[in-house]
Design an enzyme around this catalytic site. Structure first.
Site, PDB file in Angstrom:
ATOM      1  N   ASP A  30      15.843   2.025   5.094  1.00 21.42           N
ATOM      2  CA  ASP A  30      14.450   2.508   5.009  1.00 21.42           C
ATOM      3  C   ASP A  30      14.224   3.476   6.178  1.00 21.42           C
ATOM      4  O   ASP A  30      14.705   3.231   7.286  1.00 21.42           O
ATOM      5  CB  ASP A  30      13.489   1.308   5.121  1.00 21.42           C
ATOM      6  CG  ASP A  30      12.115   1.599   4.557  1.00 21.42           C
ATOM      7  OD1 ASP A  30      11.689   0.885   3.637  1.00 21.42           O
ATOM      8  OD2 ASP A  30      11.449   2.541   5.061  1.00 21.42           O
ATOM      9  N   GLY A  35       7.323   2.415   4.923  1.00 21.24           N
ATOM     10  CA  GLY A  35       7.619   1.007   5.183  1.00 21.24           C
ATOM     11  C   GLY A  35       7.289   0.682   6.639  1.00 21.24           C
ATOM     12  O   GLY A  35       7.021   1.588   7.436  1.00 21.24           O
ATOM     13  N   ASP A  59      17.433   8.004   6.327  1.00 17.98           N
ATOM     14  CA  ASP A  59      16.707   8.761   5.311  1.00 17.98           C
ATOM     15  C   ASP A  59      17.659   9.156   4.192  1.00 17.98           C
ATOM     16  O   ASP A  59      18.744   9.688   4.458  1.00 17.98           O
ATOM     17  CB  ASP A  59      16.129  10.022   5.981  1.00 17.98           C
ATOM     18  CG  ASP A  59      15.047  10.650   5.137  1.00 17.98           C
ATOM     19  OD1 ASP A  59      15.267  10.812   3.909  1.00 17.98           O
ATOM     20  OD2 ASP A  59      13.989  10.971   5.695  1.00 17.98           O
ATOM     21  N   PHE A  81      14.416   1.386  -4.322  1.00 19.55           N
ATOM     22  CA  PHE A  81      12.949   1.542  -4.349  1.00 19.55           C
ATOM     23  C   PHE A  81      12.476   2.788  -3.609  1.00 19.55           C
ATOM     24  O   PHE A  81      11.389   3.275  -3.898  1.00 19.55           O
ATOM     25  CB  PHE A  81      12.263   0.345  -3.666  1.00 19.55           C
ATOM     26  CG  PHE A  81      12.533  -0.965  -4.346  1.00 19.55           C
ATOM     27  CD1 PHE A  81      11.841  -1.326  -5.481  1.00 19.55           C
ATOM     28  CD2 PHE A  81      13.501  -1.827  -3.851  1.00 19.55           C
ATOM     29  CE1 PHE A  81      12.103  -2.525  -6.115  1.00 19.55           C
ATOM     30  CE2 PHE A  81      13.769  -3.029  -4.478  1.00 19.55           C
ATOM     31  CZ  PHE A  81      13.076  -3.372  -5.614  1.00 19.55           C
ATOM     32  N   ALA A  82      13.269   3.230  -2.610  1.00 15.51           N
ATOM     33  CA  ALA A  82      12.766   4.267  -1.698  1.00 15.51           C
ATOM     34  C   ALA A  82      12.304   5.508  -2.464  1.00 15.51           C
ATOM     35  O   ALA A  82      13.106   6.148  -3.137  1.00 15.51           O
ATOM     36  CB  ALA A  82      13.863   4.652  -0.707  1.00 15.51           C
ATOM     37  N   TYR A 149       5.193  13.019  -9.978  1.00 12.42           N
ATOM     38  CA  TYR A 149       5.762  11.707  -9.661  1.00 12.42           C
ATOM     39  C   TYR A 149       6.532  11.150 -10.864  1.00 12.42           C
ATOM     40  O   TYR A 149       7.706  10.775 -10.761  1.00 12.42           O
ATOM     41  CB  TYR A 149       4.644  10.746  -9.227  1.00 12.42           C
ATOM     42  CG  TYR A 149       5.063   9.307  -9.194  1.00 12.42           C
ATOM     43  CD1 TYR A 149       6.057   8.878  -8.315  1.00 12.42           C
ATOM     44  CD2 TYR A 149       4.486   8.360 -10.049  1.00 12.42           C
ATOM     45  CE1 TYR A 149       6.456   7.555  -8.295  1.00 12.42           C
ATOM     46  CE2 TYR A 149       4.875   7.040 -10.024  1.00 12.42           C
ATOM     47  CZ  TYR A 149       5.866   6.642  -9.150  1.00 12.42           C
ATOM     48  OH  TYR A 149       6.271   5.328  -9.139  1.00 12.42           O
ATOM     49  N   PHE A 216     -14.005   4.628 -10.222  1.00 12.50           N
ATOM     50  CA  PHE A 216     -13.821   5.974 -10.753  1.00 12.50           C
ATOM     51  C   PHE A 216     -13.936   6.028 -12.284  1.00 12.50           C
ATOM     52  O   PHE A 216     -12.970   5.749 -12.982  1.00 12.50           O
ATOM     53  CB  PHE A 216     -12.454   6.538 -10.334  1.00 12.50           C
ATOM     54  CG  PHE A 216     -12.261   6.628  -8.844  1.00 12.50           C
ATOM     55  CD1 PHE A 216     -13.225   7.220  -8.037  1.00 12.50           C
ATOM     56  CD2 PHE A 216     -11.118   6.118  -8.245  1.00 12.50           C
ATOM     57  CE1 PHE A 216     -13.050   7.307  -6.664  1.00 12.50           C
ATOM     58  CE2 PHE A 216     -10.931   6.209  -6.871  1.00 12.50           C
ATOM     59  CZ  PHE A 216     -11.899   6.795  -6.076  1.00 12.50           C
ATOM     60  N   ASP A 293      -6.217  10.084 -14.774  1.00 12.71           N
ATOM     61  CA  ASP A 293      -6.177   8.663 -15.152  1.00 12.71           C
ATOM     62  C   ASP A 293      -6.249   8.505 -16.671  1.00 12.71           C
ATOM     63  O   ASP A 293      -7.288   8.802 -17.271  1.00 12.71           O
ATOM     64  CB  ASP A 293      -7.374   7.905 -14.548  1.00 12.71           C
ATOM     65  CG  ASP A 293      -7.165   7.491 -13.108  1.00 12.71           C
ATOM     66  OD1 ASP A 293      -5.997   7.475 -12.663  1.00 12.71           O
ATOM     67  OD2 ASP A 293      -8.156   7.171 -12.439  1.00 12.71           O
TER      68      ASP A 293
HETATM   69  N1  UFG Z   1      -9.556   2.816  -9.258  1.00 11.62           N
HETATM   70  C1  UFG Z   1     -10.886   2.815  -8.854  1.00 11.62           C
HETATM   71  N2  UFG Z   1     -11.138   2.803  -7.512  1.00 11.62           N
HETATM   72  C2  UFG Z   1     -10.155   2.783  -6.559  1.00 11.62           C
HETATM   73  C3  UFG Z   1      -8.808   2.775  -7.000  1.00 11.62           C
HETATM   74  C4  UFG Z   1      -8.550   2.793  -8.339  1.00 11.62           C
HETATM   75  O1  UFG Z   1     -11.808   2.819  -9.658  1.00 11.62           O
HETATM   76  O2  UFG Z   1     -10.462   2.769  -5.345  1.00 11.62           O
HETATM   77  C5  UFG Z   1      -9.277   2.821 -10.702  1.00 11.62           C
HETATM   78  C6  UFG Z   1      -8.454   4.036 -11.121  1.00 11.62           C
HETATM   79  O3  UFG Z   1      -9.291   5.147 -11.376  1.00 11.62           O
HETATM   80  C7  UFG Z   1      -7.755   3.501 -12.346  1.00 11.62           C
HETATM   81  C8  UFG Z   1      -7.521   2.009 -12.030  1.00 11.62           C
HETATM   82  O4  UFG Z   1      -8.453   1.703 -10.994  1.00 11.62           O
HETATM   83  O5  UFG Z   1      -8.597   3.587 -13.445  1.00 11.62           O
HETATM   84  C9  UFG Z   1      -6.118   1.713 -11.529  1.00 11.62           C
HETATM   85  O6  UFG Z   1      -5.801   2.604 -10.481  1.00 11.62           O
HETATM   86  P1  UFG Z   1      -4.585   2.393  -9.468  1.00 11.62           P
HETATM   87  O7  UFG Z   1      -4.590   3.543  -8.514  1.00 11.62           O
HETATM   88  O8  UFG Z   1      -4.609   1.027  -8.898  1.00 11.62           O
HETATM   89  O9  UFG Z   1      -3.308   2.457 -10.413  1.00 11.62           O
HETATM   90  P2  UFG Z   1      -2.836   3.627 -11.413  1.00 11.62           P
HETATM   91  O10 UFG Z   1      -2.977   3.068 -12.783  1.00 11.62           O
HETATM   92  O11 UFG Z   1      -3.472   4.917 -11.146  1.00 11.62           O
HETATM   93  O12 UFG Z   1      -1.327   3.830 -10.920  1.00 11.62           O
HETATM   94  C10 UFG Z   1      -0.301   2.945 -11.206  1.00 11.62           C
HETATM   95  C11 UFG Z   1       0.733   3.016 -10.085  1.00 11.62           C
HETATM   96  C12 UFG Z   1       1.349   4.386 -10.018  1.00 11.62           C
HETATM   97  C13 UFG Z   1       1.898   4.747 -11.357  1.00 11.62           C
HETATM   98  C14 UFG Z   1       0.845   4.619 -12.424  1.00 11.62           C
HETATM   99  C15 UFG Z   1       1.419   4.813 -13.795  1.00 11.62           C
HETATM  100  O13 UFG Z   1       0.138   2.695  -8.871  1.00 11.62           O
HETATM  101  O14 UFG Z   1       2.387   4.388  -9.059  1.00 11.62           O
HETATM  102  O15 UFG Z   1       0.286   3.307 -12.412  1.00 11.62           O
HETATM  103  O16 UFG Z   1       0.484   5.367 -14.612  1.00 11.62           O
HETATM  104  F1  UFG Z   1       2.323   6.026 -11.351  1.00 11.62           F
END
Ligand code: UFG
Length: 340
Positions: A30, A35, A59, A81-82, A149, A216, A293
């Protein structure tokens, strides 16, 4: 010995514990950019029936760094995982993501081939599917990522297919849905700076000095207008990696599996569960949709159940409770200056 890249991070650290529990020795690689050295110290001090935890700071973008791990340790297989994993950042700065995630993995695979290590479990993502064409999403769903990503993770999946055909390097790619929760003994947990994920952000707002939770988007075409996600517990997820490793040990072919629960929860439902578990009334600010989203992401996890013998065991409430215990510990430790 199993090489765990990114073992000082959130998902990696829970996997180190699962590997130790399953009787493996582990070397963590790592760069400690995301981390934490405190996590490494915790993992090194875990009483694991004589199992070894070594740590190498390095790295993946530096081929010499990763080659040195294989020179010093007899590696049998790799769990990788990195990576950088923030969707919005990946769109703003794709170069950072292609170099770290794709080029970094190429270096890792290079070191593996040079040392005749032919088994890898790879941390992939539901983001490789892109905007869902249907839900629940099974592994046959088209992979059309809509952000950098997701594209980096899909590229790596494709590279791994080619490396199997050409060099016999077998891989299992695990496509995570929304990972949640923390170690049930509260040794490690989610620790991102800044935090973007839903559950830790709701929970952080319950501690003094925490920012008001921002929700959101409440106008999605879902049951209550908020996004629906499939929250998979991090310890359940870790168990799947051990099973994937055993699957490869037993001669299993290169494969890929969704890791999720087959169930969706809306942001509002997760918020209510957080209020229930913490027994606190949590304040919330409604904000516009966050860019990129999708409305609904739910996994079809049948394939992992059938081929790996895996099934998720912990509920959303258990994930929230362990995440809360961890946030509590993290907040107190930061306040008294135990951890930087
Ligand atoms: N959300 C909020 N407020 C916050 C954070 C998130 O309302 O402070 C909402 C987001 O808009 C979304 C839901 O909560 O609707 C989930 O959001 P997250 O950020 O927790 O997770 P994501 O679904 O965006 O992302 C996850 C992984 C990513 C991956 C993605 C795949 O964390 O690494 O799923 O679609 F890429």
């Amino acid at each position: 010995m199993i090489l765990v890249t990114g073992g000082a991070g959130y998902i990696g650290s829970h996997n180190v514990i699962a590997l130790l529990d399953a009787g493996y020795d582990v070397v963590i690689f790592d760069n400690l950019e995301l981390g934490h050295i405190e996590t490494v110290e915790t993992l090194k001090n875990i009483n694991s029936n004589g199992r070894v935890v070594d740590f190498v700071k390095g790295d993946l973008q530096n081929l010499v760094d990763i080659k040195s791990v294989f020179e010093k340790h007899k590696i049998d297989a790799v769990v990788h995982f990195a990576a950088y994993s923030q969707v919005a950042e990946s769109v703003k700065n794709p170069q950072k993501y292609y170099f770290n995630n794709v080029y970094g993995t190429l270096n890792l695979l290079c070191a593996m081939l040079e040392n005749n290590v032919k088994r890898i479990v790879f941390s992939s993502t539901a983001a490789t599917y892109g905007e869902p064409v249907y839900v629940p999403i099974d592994e046959k769903h088209p992979q059309m990522p809509i952000n950098t990503y997701g594209k980096t993770k899909l590229m790596i999946e494709n590279i791994m297919d080619d490396y199997d055909k050409a060099y016999g390097l077998r891989s299992v790619r695990l496509r995570y849905f929304n990972v949640a929760g923390a170690d049930s003994q509260n040794r490690v947990g989610e620790w991102h700076e800044p935090e973007t994920h839903l559950i830790p952000n709701i929970l952080k707002s319950t501690f003094s000095g925490g920012k008001t939770f921002q929700m959101f988007g409440t106008d999605y075409p879902t049951k209550d207008g908020t996004c629906v996600r499939d929250y998979i517990n991090v310890e359940d997820l870790a168990k799947a990696h051990v099973l994937a490793l055993k699957y490869l040990e037993n001669g299993g072919r290169t494969n890929f599996f969704n890791l999720g629960t087959n169930e969706g929860n809306s942001v509002k439902e997760v918020f209510s569960s957080c209020e229930k578990v913490t027994e606190k009334e949590i304040s919330v600010e409604i904000k516009p949709r966050r860019e990129g989203d999708p409305a609904t992401l739910i996994a079809d996890n049948k394939k992992a159940k059938e081929d790996l013998g895996w099934s998720p065991e912990r509920s959303l409430e258990e994930s929230i409770l362990t995440a809360y215990n961890w946030e509590d510990k993290l907040t107190k430790s930061i306040k008294i200056g135990c951890i930087k």
